[in-house]
Design an enzyme around this catalytic site. Structure first.
Site, short mmCIF file in Angstrom:
data_model
loop_
_atom_site.label_atom_id
_atom_site.label_comp_id
_atom_site.label_asym_id
_atom_site.label_seq_id
_atom_site.Cartn_x
_atom_site.Cartn_y
_atom_site.Cartn_z
N ALA A 298 48.11 58.68 -13.63
CA ALA A 298 48.32 58.80 -15.53
C ALA A 298 48.76 57.42 -15.95
O ALA A 298 48.07 56.16 -14.92
CB ALA A 298 50.37 58.64 -15.17
N GLY B 145 47.59 60.72 -9.47
CA GLY B 145 47.24 61.91 -10.04
C GLY B 145 45.42 62.46 -10.12
O GLY B 145 45.25 63.39 -10.43
N GLU C 115 45.74 64.00 -6.99
CA GLU C 115 46.44 65.76 -7.44
C GLU C 115 45.00 66.52 -7.89
O GLU C 115 44.91 67.37 -6.91
CB GLU C 115 47.18 65.16 -7.79
CG GLU C 115 48.56 64.61 -7.34
CD GLU C 115 49.86 64.63 -8.35
OE1 GLU C 115 50.56 65.19 -7.76
OE2 GLU C 115 50.13 63.96 -8.60
N GLU D 227 52.62 56.74 -5.93
CA GLU D 227 54.19 56.96 -6.68
C GLU D 227 55.22 55.90 -6.30
O GLU D 227 56.36 56.27 -7.18
CB GLU D 227 54.45 58.58 -7.36
CG GLU D 227 53.73 58.81 -8.15
CD GLU D 227 51.83 60.03 -7.01
OE1 GLU D 227 51.06 60.38 -8.21
OE2 GLU D 227 51.80 59.59 -5.89
#
Length: 326
Positions: free
Chosen positions: A128, A173, A176, A196
């Protein structure tokens, strides 16, 4: 009864899939499938020249570059993230552009495979965009994460094979996104991790669900709980990536390996590939009996195709088949 209900739901999904495919054929014939953010022809080269050609400024309109290859590579789409100053971090603009790119790919029946890569040297995606996130009001964070999660889900739901080429760091992310792809190829120097918990949050775009399905529950917990980062060699040992290749001087070894794999996929029957992906993805989530029913239903979709007849004719005539996705 539950089994019958699942089979009924599957047939509905298959009919919808077939209708979408037919609709895509009509759209393609009408010339309405757009090709946004195309890279210049110079970027079709490989090696150092290709690496240089793939690097662009970090203007918002250049955050994502999508290239539809041609010639012998027709059907391969390269989706390149290009935010070098932000380490390819996931921003509102990048999410918007990726949604548009995924929609374009879904509508184009000519696409055979997709490579997700980075145009910024040494980085895949740092997760992010925390600088942008810091400026968000608390009420904005949840909806943005939901939209990013929806994007990654859509990426995972693309009907064609998707390959993540990880030539640099894929964190949070970024990993991900790679986990949503069918296949991951990494350079040995790439770094990967769901980090995270270092920020007192959890993976919020599918990481807690996809990582255990890829490497197993215990190992996934270990990596997530410890916010551990592994290199490409260790990722291969864990089963996080299917291939780890030695990085080259131009920093695009994983991309070149992914391109080679896409070229192996390209000549195969496109409808068969889509049905195989559907059967695997849905079958892995259910018991064996239901999975076999899913396979049977997917097989039924390839029987009436022209491609199947072309495959039989080519085998009989000892020649290479020419599949059209029909």
């Amino acid at each position: 009864m539950a089994l019958l209900a699942r089979r009924s739901a599957l047939w509905q999904a298959l009919r919808a899939h077939t209708a979408d495919r037919d609709g895509a054929c009509r759209l393609a014939a009408a010339g309405s499938c757009t090709r946004r953010y195309l890279l210049p022809p110079a970027a079709r080269r490989s090696g150092p020249a290709a690496a240089a050609a793939r690097r662009y400024s970090s203007e918002p309109k250049d955050d994502l570059r999508v290239r539809y290859l041609d010639g012998e590579d027709d059907g391969i789409v390269v989706v390149g993230i290009n935010r070098p100053k932000a380490k390819n971090a996931i921003s509102k603009n990048l999410v918007k552009m990726m949604f548009e790119a995924v929609e374009d790919i879904k509508k184009n029946n000519k696409v055979r495979s997709v490579i997700l890569c980075s145009l910024a040297p040494g980085i895949f995606c740092a997760g992010a965009d925390l600088k942008e996130r810091a400026k968000m009001h608390q009420s904005e964070v949840g909806p943005f994460v939901s939209k990013a999660r929806a994007l990654i889900t859509e990426l995972g739901n693309l009907p064609v094979p998707t390959i993540a080429a990880i030539d640099g760091a894929a964190l949070g992310g970024g990993l991900e996104m790679a986990l949503a792809c069918d296949i991951r190829i990494a350079s040995n120097t790439a770094k990967m991790g769901l980090v995270e918990t270092k920020l007192a949050i959890i993976p919020g775009a599918g990481g807690t669900q996809r990582l255990p399905r890829v490497i197993g529950v215990s190992l996934a917990k270990e990596l997530i709980f410890a916010a551990r980062v592994v290199d490409g060699t260790e990722a291969y040992r864990l089963g996080l990536v299917s291939n780890s290749v030695e990085q080259n001087k131009s920093g695009d070894a994983a991309y070149l390996q992914a391109l080679q794999l896409a070229r192996e996929i390209n000549p195969q029957g496109p409808i068969a590939i889509r049905m195989a992906k559907l059967a695997i993805n849905q079958g892995i989530e259910v018991d064996l009996s239901t999975g076999l029913a899913i396979e049977e239903a997917c097989y039924a979709q390839v029987i009436p195709t022209k491609d199947r007849l072309e495959g039989l004719a080519a085998f009989k005539e000892k020649r290479r088949p020419h599949y059209k996705g029909e």
